[in-house]
Scaffold this motif. Structure first.
Motif, PDB file in Angstrom:
ATOM      1  N   GLY A 519       0.786  -1.230   0.000  1.00  0.00           N
ATOM      2  CA  GLY A 519       0.000   0.000   0.000  1.00  0.00           C
ATOM      3  C   GLY A 519       0.812   1.271   0.000  1.00  0.00           C
ATOM      4  N   TYR A 520       2.041   1.225   0.522  1.00  0.00           N
ATOM      5  CA  TYR A 520       2.786   2.461   0.759  1.00  0.00           C
ATOM      6  C   TYR A 520       4.091   2.577  -0.018  1.00  0.00           C
ATOM      7  N   THR A 521       4.405   1.587  -0.849  1.00  0.00           N
ATOM      8  CA  THR A 521       5.566   1.754  -1.716  1.00  0.00           C
ATOM      9  C   THR A 521       5.242   2.794  -2.778  1.00  0.00           C
ATOM     10  N   TYR A 522       6.110   3.774  -2.908  1.00  0.00           N
ATOM     11  CA  TYR A 522       5.874   4.881  -3.847  1.00  0.00           C
ATOM     12  C   TYR A 522       6.335   4.485  -5.244  1.00  0.00           C
ATOM     13  N   THR A 523       5.440   4.683  -6.222  1.00  0.00           N
ATOM     14  CA  THR A 523       5.810   4.410  -7.611  1.00  0.00           C
ATOM     15  C   THR A 523       5.830   5.673  -8.459  1.00  0.00           C
ATOM     16  N   GLY A 524       5.002   6.656  -8.118  1.00  0.00           N
ATOM     17  CA  GLY A 524       4.915   7.859  -8.925  1.00  0.00           C
ATOM     18  C   GLY A 524       4.214   7.658 -10.251  1.00  0.00           C
ATOM     19  N   LEU A 525       3.543   6.497 -10.401  1.00  0.00           N
ATOM     20  CA  LEU A 525       2.880   6.167 -11.661  1.00  0.00           C
ATOM     21  C   LEU A 525       1.403   6.544 -11.621  1.00  0.00           C
ATOM     22  N   GLY A 526       0.793   6.640 -12.777  1.00  0.00           N
ATOM     23  CA  GLY A 526      -0.642   6.830 -12.872  1.00  0.00           C
ATOM     24  C   GLY A 526      -1.387   5.570 -12.471  1.00  0.00           C
ATOM     25  N   ASP A 527      -2.722   5.674 -12.358  1.00  0.00           N
ATOM     26  CA  ASP A 527      -3.528   4.578 -11.817  1.00  0.00           C
ATOM     27  C   ASP A 527      -3.328   3.267 -12.559  1.00  0.00           C
ATOM     28  N   ASP A 528      -3.438   3.289 -13.889  1.00  0.00           N
ATOM     29  CA  ASP A 528      -3.398   2.041 -14.652  1.00  0.00           C
ATOM     30  C   ASP A 528      -2.019   1.393 -14.603  1.00  0.00           C
ATOM     31  N   ALA A 529      -0.966   2.187 -14.758  1.00  0.00           N
ATOM     32  CA  ALA A 529       0.397   1.641 -14.704  1.00  0.00           C
ATOM     33  C   ALA A 529       0.701   1.132 -13.307  1.00  0.00           C
ATOM     34  N   ASP A 530       0.246   1.860 -12.302  1.00  0.00           N
ATOM     35  CA  ASP A 530       0.449   1.452 -10.910  1.00  0.00           C
ATOM     36  C   ASP A 530      -0.247   0.121 -10.641  1.00  0.00           C
ATOM     37  N   LYS A 531      -1.435  -0.051 -11.201  1.00  0.00           N
ATOM     38  CA  LYS A 531      -2.191  -1.290 -11.008  1.00  0.00           C
ATOM     39  C   LYS A 531      -1.431  -2.494 -11.542  1.00  0.00           C
ATOM     40  N   LYS A 532      -0.821  -2.354 -12.716  1.00  0.00           N
ATOM     41  CA  LYS A 532      -0.084  -3.476 -13.303  1.00  0.00           C
ATOM     42  C   LYS A 532       1.126  -3.837 -12.450  1.00  0.00           C
ATOM     43  N   VAL A 533       1.821  -2.829 -11.955  1.00  0.00           N
ATOM     44  CA  VAL A 533       2.982  -3.082 -11.097  1.00  0.00           C
ATOM     45  C   VAL A 533       2.540  -3.785  -9.821  1.00  0.00           C
ATOM     46  N   ASN A 534       1.451  -3.317  -9.224  1.00  0.00           N
ATOM     47  CA  ASN A 534       0.970  -3.881  -7.969  1.00  0.00           C
ATOM     48  C   ASN A 534       0.471  -5.302  -8.139  1.00  0.00           C
ATOM     49  N   ASN A 535      -0.140  -5.606  -9.262  1.00  0.00           N
ATOM     50  CA  ASN A 535      -0.585  -6.971  -9.520  1.00  0.00           C
ATOM     51  C   ASN A 535       0.607  -7.917  -9.573  1.00  0.00           C
ATOM     52  N   LYS A 536       1.678  -7.489 -10.216  1.00  0.00           N
ATOM     53  CA  LYS A 536       2.879  -8.337 -10.293  1.00  0.00           C
ATOM     54  C   LYS A 536       3.473  -8.542  -8.900  1.00  0.00           C
ATOM     55  N   TRP A 537       3.482  -7.508  -8.079  1.00  0.00           N
ATOM     56  CA  TRP A 537       3.966  -7.662  -6.703  1.00  0.00           C
ATOM     57  C   TRP A 537       3.203  -8.776  -5.986  1.00  0.00           C
ATOM     58  N   ILE A 538       1.878  -8.740  -6.116  1.00  0.00           N
ATOM     59  CA  ILE A 538       1.039  -9.707  -5.396  1.00  0.00           C
ATOM     60  C   ILE A 538       1.296 -11.122  -5.895  1.00  0.00           C
ATOM     61  N   VAL A 539       1.272 -11.298  -7.205  1.00  0.00           N
ATOM     62  CA  VAL A 539       1.463 -12.636  -7.780  1.00  0.00           C
ATOM     63  C   VAL A 539       2.811 -13.208  -7.360  1.00  0.00           C
ATOM     64  N   ASP A 540       3.862 -12.399  -7.453  1.00  0.00           N
ATOM     65  CA  ASP A 540       5.205 -12.876  -7.094  1.00  0.00           C
ATOM     66  C   ASP A 540       5.303 -13.192  -5.606  1.00  0.00           C
ATOM     67  N   ALA A 541       4.755 -12.323  -4.780  1.00  0.00           N
ATOM     68  CA  ALA A 541       4.881 -12.503  -3.332  1.00  0.00           C
ATOM     69  C   ALA A 541       4.122 -13.733  -2.853  1.00  0.00           C
ATOM     70  N   LEU A 542       2.888 -13.923  -3.318  1.00  0.00           N
ATOM     71  CA  LEU A 542       2.084 -15.062  -2.868  1.00  0.00           C
ATOM     72  C   LEU A 542       2.640 -16.385  -3.363  1.00  0.00           C
ATOM     73  N   SER A 543       3.310 -16.367  -4.502  1.00  0.00           N
ATOM     74  CA  SER A 543       3.883 -17.607  -5.011  1.00  0.00           C
ATOM     75  C   SER A 543       5.063 -18.072  -4.161  1.00  0.00           C
ATOM     76  N   LYS A 544       5.650 -17.155  -3.404  1.00  0.00           N
ATOM     77  CA  LYS A 544       6.814 -17.479  -2.584  1.00  0.00           C
ATOM     78  C   LYS A 544       6.477 -17.688  -1.116  1.00  0.00           C
ATOM     79  N   ASN A 545       5.391 -17.087  -0.625  1.00  0.00           N
ATOM     80  CA  ASN A 545       5.100 -17.123   0.812  1.00  0.00           C
ATOM     81  C   ASN A 545       3.596 -17.087   1.029  1.00  0.00           C
ATOM     82  N   ASP A 546       2.996 -18.230   1.356  1.00  0.00           N
ATOM     83  CA  ASP A 546       1.549 -18.262   1.524  1.00  0.00           C
ATOM     84  C   ASP A 546       1.100 -17.635   2.852  1.00  0.00           C
ATOM     85  N   ARG A 547       2.056 -17.250   3.726  1.00  0.00           N
ATOM     86  CA  ARG A 547       1.679 -16.530   4.941  1.00  0.00           C
ATOM     87  C   ARG A 547       1.233 -15.108   4.644  1.00  0.00           C
TER      88      ARG A 547
END
Length: 831
Positions: A519-547
């Motif tokens: 929620g608080y990592t700064y990207t400086g991107l617009g809504d749509d670009a920010d959404k794509k970056v954030n989706n990748k964060w989630i997919v990568d993180a959950l694939s490594k740690n189900d906690r």
């Protein structure tokens, strides 16, 4: 000569008369009807006025308040937040609590007037888009007040309006809502006892403090005391007085860049409908609620390089000066504990807890400050709200509500859940250090809410139960991955595990750090670009740690997401929990003993123990008919909905039969009950048994079993198998030929009644059984397999009673089974 003198005299007279007429005419013009329109500024605001410069300049003169509104702020949105400053005793509301929130703007209207509108953000379109015209025509915000323009500013770039009557009056936008008035049984405003106490202006906000008195009615004779009728002032004086503080805060000209909401990370959200010319379907803009953290321009490159930097504006929480001094350090620590999470997002010293300064220019209700408000209340609770910009989700401030008696709540929780393993929990008054650490944990939880985080009731399910007994592991990692879970304390730990408080207490865990990073990592991107970056964060993180899994608030049918539970196996965790309750119950008379206490302590703590036992039953019950719900995006493998495994559901049924439906006589300790409970009262154990059985046989759960069987085939517990197991377990006496005790007899009657209600439902829908989880609208099972199965089970039960009751010698049991036969016959053939 005389003639000349006479003529001269006449001329003098005529001249005097003419001048007098001119003077009268001028006087008539001067004293005639007042000029229409605004006055000159100096004519209205004189040197005797007291003026304050701020977002608006506020002038006070001759008992009137004037706003001087710059033309540049006309049309700018503002947020008006009204809070109680002081409240009538007995109202169950407290100074500092929010009572109303509205978005406002001021604009010029016709006929030299200024209008105030309440802005409701429902939809939005870029003003350069053609469709913006349609949006503007479809959503007209109401005008809630009109003010005559009294004067223009000195340089004619501002407008003066008189706001005295507006704030003295009862205007909903800046006062109590209609719902609040109903809750307090208020009627008309008493204007002669209502006034403005002060109006202060600051760079981005104004603070208006008012005193309002309302006529109020007490309860009708013979009616129960409740809601506003319980306020003593309403009964004694027929009036109730409140002191209110309304903060009117200027919203940013350019809203913060939004972070679009994602159901896989638990943030509170706001939304509006976005329209554009290029759409092929309407877009609902849902965005996370969070503070605005940005790096200083000179630190931007450092931030991008991964160095920790301080944000431009850190998050600061002040502690109410009414807080008992010994608890202040623990509340501050609960705030500062979140810095470990913000470091994951690249921030240093992002959040700070501070004592309230000795500064007369600061007010606890001021919209610029976030405060943990301390309430002198017997309510056992605390809560963490926030105020945010409805256009972007930017959190502007928070007033956490902290009730004094929350200490009683955490005391009882800790004694019952950890008393078997922590000797410091085995008394009615904890040491200050223990109570302080309990306060610290609650403080961190509530601060988490004000940072935008929702409850994550599924987080604790990602900890294997046996790890909860592993001293080294649990003390290092905590018993749950999120302090935002209702996981409370490690009740699974056994005395022989020798686990210390670090393995018993909740803490800010892996999920919390991940959620703050998202929620608080700064990207400086617009809504749509920010959404794509954030989706990748989630997919990568959950694939490594189900906690890092977010399990939601626990309102669905997923047994992994529950309140007050622990571990990945609720059956095993509850068995460990019951072992500890059996250890605790025999110690309660000793632990609760205080001089001159008339067993109130024993009664209270025994009630807490029974309540904890009841929670274990609910945790296990939810597995029966459970459906796992795991939010995913298309990049992730697997289904969103899967069945709770058959083995888990069947083990849950066995647990309920053994631990609840078979009378748990260890709970019926007469050495305790004979001191605290009159036997004419309804037995608590019987209530739990009845409630859980009704929920097990709730038509919503039974119908879910049928639909799950269709969807998941043999991967789930079938309705028939569950009903067979339930009947055989509940009526095991028919095959063992043993007498039934009174608890079993009551339970068996409940079973027959519940199946009868499925077959012959009453006209009025029954209240939902405790612990049942219904999805969507009310369930109609009349033409489903549920009714067929219920009839089949009653027929089998009737046959079993007929075949086996002759071998039972106990008179009460025989009478009971005769009664059940009659009831079943009436259900199956009501004619």
């Amino acid at each position: 000569m005389k003639k000349i003198l006479v003529f001269t005299s006449l001329c003098v007279v005529l001249t005097f008369s003419s001048n007098a007429q001119k003077s009268d005419t001028a006087s008539a013009k001067k004293d005639g009807p007042p000029k229409s329109g605004p006055k000159a500024f100096a004519e209205l605001i004189t040197k005797k006025a007291v003026s304050q410069k701020g977002v608006f300049t506020v002038h006070f003169q001759d008992d009137k308040y004037y706003f001087e509104i710059p033309d540049s702020l006309l049309g700018r949105e503002m947020l008006a937040v009204t809070r109680f400053a002081k409240v009538a005793g007995g109202a169950r509301r407290y100074g500092g609590e929010e009572v109303n929130e509205q978005s406002l703007l001021f604009e010029k209207g016709p006929s030299q007037r200024i209008f105030m509108r309440v802005v409701t953000l429902i939809s939005k379109a870029d003003s350069t888009q053609t469709i913006a015209k349609a949006v503007k025509a479809s959503y007209l915000d109401p005008i809630v007040a009109s003010f005559d323009i009294k004067a223009l500013g000195k340089d004619s770039t501002s407008t003066l309006i008189d706001v005295t009557d507006f704030f003295k009056g009862d205007n909903q936008a800046v006062s109590l809502t209609s719902g609040e008035k109903r809750s307090f049984n208020l009627s008309g405003l008493a204007s002669d006892r209502s006034y403005i106490e002060s109006i202060k202006s600051y760079p981005i906000n104004m603070e208006i403090k008012t005193v309002k008195t309302y006529s109020a009615s007490g309860p009708m004779p013979g009616s129960p005391m409740g809601g506003g009728s319980a306020i003593p002032a309403a009964v004694n004086a027929g009036a109730v007085t409140f002191e209110l503080n309304t903060s009117i805060r200027l919203l940013p000209k350019s809203p913060m860049n939004a972070r679009l909401f994602d159901s896989r990370v638990g943030y509170f959200a706001d939304n509006y409908v976005q329209y554009s010319d290029d759409q092929q379907k309407v877009e609902n803009q849902v965005f996370a609620v969070r503070y605005k953290l940005e790096p200083k321009p000179e630190d931007l490159q450092k931030y991008k390089n991964g160095e920790l930097v301080e944000p431009i504006k850190p998050i600061v929480y002040y502690i109410d000066p009414a807080t008992p001094k010994k608890w202040v350090p623990y509340l501050i620590a609960g705030v500062n504990d979140w810095n470990a999470a913000f470091e994951k997002a690249g921030w240093k010293n992002a959040i700070q807890g501070k004592e309230w300064p000795n500064d007369s220019t600061m007010s606890l209700e001021d919209a610029r400050f976030s405060v943990i408000r301390y309430f002198a209340s017997d309510i056992e609770n605390a809560y963490g709200p926030q105020v945010h910009d409805p256009r972007s989700g930017e959190i502007l401030e928070s007033h956490i509500g902290w009730y004094h008696n929350v200490m009683n709540l955490v005391h009882d929780w800790y004694m019952i859940q950890a008393g078997a393993v922590d000797p410091t929990a085995q008394k009615m008054k904890f040491d200050d250090t223990l109570m302080g650490n309990l306060i610290r944990f609650v403080s961190s939880h509530e601060v988490g809410h004000t940072l935008g985080l929702r409850h994550n009731m599924g987080s604790s399910s990602k900890t294997p139960v046996e790890k909860l007994r592993d001293k080294k592991w649990v003390e290092a990692n905590g018993h749950t991955a999120s302090i935002m879970d209702y996981a409370r304390f490690n009740y699974v730990a056994q005395p022989e595990d020798k686990i210390g408080q670090s393995g018993l207490f909740p803490r800010i865990g892996d999920y919390d750090k991940w959620a703050i990073k998202w929620g608080y990592t700064y990207t400086g991107l617009g809504d749509d670009a920010d959404k794509k970056v954030n989706n990748k964060w989630i997919v990568d993180a959950l694939s490594k740690n189900d906690r890092l899994w977010f399990g939601g608030e626990g309102y669905n049918a997923d047994p992994r997401a529950q309140t007050e539970d622990l571990g990945d196996n609720s059956v095993l965790a509850s068995e460990y929990g019951i072992k500890n309750l059996k250890r605790i119950i025999v110690k309660l008379p000793e632990w609760t003993k205080e001089e001159a206490d008339r067993y109130q302590n024993l009664s209270d703590i025994y009630g807490q123990l029974v309540g904890q036992y009841n929670r274990y039953m609910g945790h296990v019950l939810k597995n029966v008919g459970g459906v796992y719900e795991t939010f995913k995006s298309v990049e992730e493998k697997g289904d969103v909905y899967t069945a709770t495994p058959v083995a888990i559901q069947k083990s849950a049924m066995i647990f309920l039969q053994n631990q609840l439906f078979t009378t748990p006589k260890w709970l019926l300790d007469n050495s305790i009950l004979n001191k605290i409970s009159n036997p004419v009262a309804n037995d608590r154990l019987q209530s739990i048994q009845t409630s859980v059985l009704k929920s097990l046989l709730d038509k919503g759960r039974l119908y879910r079993l049928t639909t799950s069987s269709t969807r998941f085939n043999n991967a789930t517990y079938s309705l028939h198998d569950m009903m067979e197991d339930a009947r055989k377990g509940l009526f095991s006496e028919l095959t063992s030929h043993q007498a039934t005790d009174v608890f079993r007899r009551n339970l068996q009657k409940t079973y027959v009644t519940q199946l009868g209600d499925l077959i012959n439902p009453s006209a009025a829908p029954a209240a939902s059984a405790v612990g049942s989880f219904r999805m969507g609208p009310a369930v109609d099972v009349e033409n489903t397999d549920v009714v067929s199965e219920a009839k089949s089970q009653l027929k089998k039960l009737a046959a079993s009673i007929q075949a086996n009751k002759g071998s039972i010698n106990d008179a009460s049991s025989v009478n009971h089974f005769d009664d059940l036969q009659d009831r079943i016959k009436h259900i199956l053939d009501p004619k």
